[in-house]
Design a protein around this motif. Structure first.
Motif, PDB file in Angstrom:
ATOM      1  N   LEU A 141       2.122   1.579   9.415  1.00 39.26           N
ATOM      2  CA  LEU A 141       2.728   0.568  10.134  1.00 39.26           C
ATOM      3  C   LEU A 141       2.132   0.524  11.700  1.00 39.26           C
ATOM      4  N   ASP A 142       1.690   1.676  12.218  1.00 44.89           N
ATOM      5  CA  ASP A 142       1.276   2.010  13.540  1.00 44.89           C
ATOM      6  C   ASP A 142      -0.187   1.479  13.565  1.00 44.89           C
ATOM      7  N   ASP A 143      -0.725   1.194  12.501  1.00 41.03           N
ATOM      8  CA  ASP A 143      -2.190   0.934  12.289  1.00 41.03           C
ATOM      9  C   ASP A 143      -2.341  -0.631  12.629  1.00 41.03           C
ATOM     10  N   GLN A 156       7.860  -3.751  16.711  1.00 40.54           N
ATOM     11  CA  GLN A 156       8.807  -2.710  16.498  1.00 40.54           C
ATOM     12  C   GLN A 156       9.073  -3.237  14.793  1.00 40.54           C
ATOM     13  N   PHE A 157       9.162  -2.321  13.816  1.00 47.10           N
ATOM     14  CA  PHE A 157       9.873  -2.659  12.484  1.00 47.10           C
ATOM     15  C   PHE A 157      11.267  -2.359  12.382  1.00 47.10           C
ATOM     16  N   GLU A 174      -1.814  -7.904   4.120  1.00 47.05           N
ATOM     17  CA  GLU A 174      -2.781  -6.636   3.346  1.00 47.05           C
ATOM     18  C   GLU A 174      -2.257  -5.383   3.227  1.00 47.05           C
ATOM     19  N   MET A 175      -1.618  -5.092   4.213  1.00 41.48           N
ATOM     20  CA  MET A 175      -0.573  -3.607   4.043  1.00 41.48           C
ATOM     21  C   MET A 175       0.394  -3.716   2.639  1.00 41.48           C
ATOM     22  N   LEU A 176       0.846  -4.791   2.435  1.00 41.61           N
ATOM     23  CA  LEU A 176       1.827  -5.090   1.581  1.00 41.61           C
ATOM     24  C   LEU A 176       1.070  -5.158   0.146  1.00 41.61           C
ATOM     25  N   ARG A 177      -0.023  -6.033   0.366  1.00 42.47           N
ATOM     26  CA  ARG A 177      -0.962  -6.118  -0.960  1.00 42.47           C
ATOM     27  C   ARG A 177      -1.416  -4.857  -1.632  1.00 42.47           C
ATOM     28  N   HIS A 178      -1.927  -4.019  -0.583  1.00 43.10           N
ATOM     29  CA  HIS A 178      -2.335  -2.794  -0.851  1.00 43.10           C
ATOM     30  C   HIS A 178      -1.365  -1.550  -1.625  1.00 43.10           C
ATOM     31  N   LYS A 179      -0.045  -1.824  -1.083  1.00 43.81           N
ATOM     32  CA  LYS A 179       0.993  -0.965  -1.521  1.00 43.81           C
ATOM     33  C   LYS A 179       1.668  -1.601  -2.614  1.00 43.81           C
ATOM     34  N   LYS A 180       1.142  -2.865  -3.213  1.00 39.41           N
ATOM     35  CA  LYS A 180       1.875  -3.604  -4.341  1.00 39.41           C
ATOM     36  C   LYS A 180       3.517  -3.920  -4.098  1.00 39.41           C
TER      37      LYS A 180
END
Length: 440
Positions: free
Chosen positions: A356-358, A368-369, A400-406
């Motif tokens: 997330l920090d990326d 902040q998440f 893109e993060m969520l897609r990569h993590k399915k």
């Protein structure tokens, strides 16, 4: 450096572990003073900085370390080129890069804007040699010649420029080691596939990521029998250390390093607390417990009395116990929560803080998440303006993060804020907050 040089460094560091505490401290303060003189002669920053405190060159051989002013990350950021002992130039993005070959390590940015630190090849070899020493200083499982070349599984966030990535790709590979990297941005199912029938004698990574391997081992999805489990990057809790030792039947080494000094110290499963390697750094603490470091092995980018954000407890130079080095009871470090969700298949999976920090968007000042439930999180953002392009780029990177993590079933809301939530005890702003149990 050649393999012969590496072997010589291993031998020297190994001999130091057998010396007395008095010998170690005498050699450490002598190396500290040599670094003072080197920094004065070869950087633009230190003569001017120390001069403002009334320190002249002749004082360096007799001055007490505590009489030298500390530096901070902001000092390095504002005077970056003046710290380097080699010529630098700016690239197209405005970043300083060395004109001669050097390793570039960057901070994660969890406590501010990421900052780069430079290391010479010799310094990297010293760090690699200390890992060899670290692996055989004790425990029940010794690494022998038949265990070479090393076979390792590394579980962490391993973006370009992270210390762990550089040590793995450049360090271990130079000694023909085989390494499988499990990235925190990948789905857990891919971890199982990549592990396959690989038989590592080392496991390494962040404790939170290695805990995922521990769960997979307990579930019978993988079957690993390492000699050593090496953790770092996050605080290792005692109960998790005991689980690693029991489940993997391995020695556990809690490695402590940072971008400012890649090798600071280590805890383990065979002694209490943590030892700081005085032949790698001259270590001190201030009256609030902040660790102050002077790396002794990296003259390319000297940091003299650099005050870290980390707080330590029980700092002692007595040399009592297993090793002759400075001992601390523990690091009172940051331990941000992993966010667990249900993925597209309905199985638990995680978003790691260092992934997330990326998030890197021009115009996004800080963020902040905040997890609300198994399929929803908020992203509280402070932005330079209300330009919709900023929010658009945030969404693109999150998608893109969520897609990569399915995890495209997981939803989020971007909320504009004037300030972020602080931890009421530490006063720090955590990257992640879990306001409701995720149902893991």
């Amino acid at each position: 450096m050649s393999l012969i040089d590496f072997s010589l460094q291993c031998g020297r560091l190994w001999k130091n572990a057998g010396k007395s505490a008095d010998q170690i401290q005498t050699e450490s303060i002598a190396a500290f003073r040599r670094m003072l003189e080197h920094a004065w002669k070869n950087t633009r920053f230190y003569p001017a900085f120390w001069g403002r405190s009334g320190i002249c060159y002749e004082d360096l051989r007799v001055i007490e370390p505590g009489d030298i002013p500390c530096i901070t990350k902001e000092d390095v950021r504002k005077n970056y080129a003046d710290f380097s002992t080699v010529s630098l130039r700016k690239d197209r993005t405005g970043e300083w890069i060395p004109k001669k070959k050097a390793a570039v390590i960057h901070s994660s940015g969890s406590t501010g804007i990421p900052l780069q630190f430079l290391y010479s090849r010799r310094a990297m070899t010293m760090v690699e040699a200390n890992f060899v020493r670290l692996s055989n200083l004790g425990g029940k499982k010794r690494v022998g010649w038949r265990d070479l070349p090393i076979r390792n599984i590394h579980a962490a966030s391993v973006g370009e420029g992270y210390a762990s990535a550089l040590l793995l790709t450049d360090g271990l590979s130079r000694y023909h080691a085989k390494c499988i990297v499990l990235n925190a941005s990948e789905p857990l199912a891919e971890w199982v596939e990549k592990t396959g029938d690989f038989c590592p004698n080392f496991l390494s990574g962040y404790p939170s990521c290695l805990a995922m391997l521990l769960d997979l081992q307990k579930e019978g999805k993988i079957d690993l029998h390492p000699l050593k489990v090496i953790t770092g990057g996050e605080p290792l809790k005692e109960d998790l250390k005991m689980e690693f030792e029991k489940c993997f039947d391995a020695d556990v080494i809690d490695y402590y390093g940072c971008c400012e000094s890649l090798m600071v110290g280590a805890g383990s499963s065979w002694y209490q607390g943590m030892y700081l390697f005085d032949d790698m750094n001259y270590a001190e603490v201030d009256d609030k417990g902040h660790l102050i470091l002077t790396p002794l092995y990296n003259p390319l980018f000297p940091l003299i009395r650099y005050r870290l954000d980390d707080l330590v407890e029980g700092f002692s130079r007595t040399g009592r116990g297993e090793l002759p080095f400075t001992h601390i009871d523990r690091i009172l470090g940051r331990d941000e929560d992993i966010l667990w969700f249900r993925n597209e298949d309905g199985n638990p999976d995680f978003l790691h803080p260092l992934v997330l920090d990326d998030l890197n968007v021009k115009g996004l000042t800080s963020y902040q998440f905040i997890q609300k439930n198994d399929e929803l999180f908020y992203v509280d953002c402070i932005m330079e303006s209300s330009d919709p392009a900023i929010e658009g780029e945030i969404r693109r990177q999150l998608d893109e993060m969520l897609r990569h993590k399915k995890m495209q079933n997981v939803h989020y809301e971007i909320i504009h804020r004037s300030r972020l939530q602080r931890n009421p005890k530490s006063g720090k702003i955590p990257l992640t907050i879990r306001q409701k149990e995720s149902g893991r």
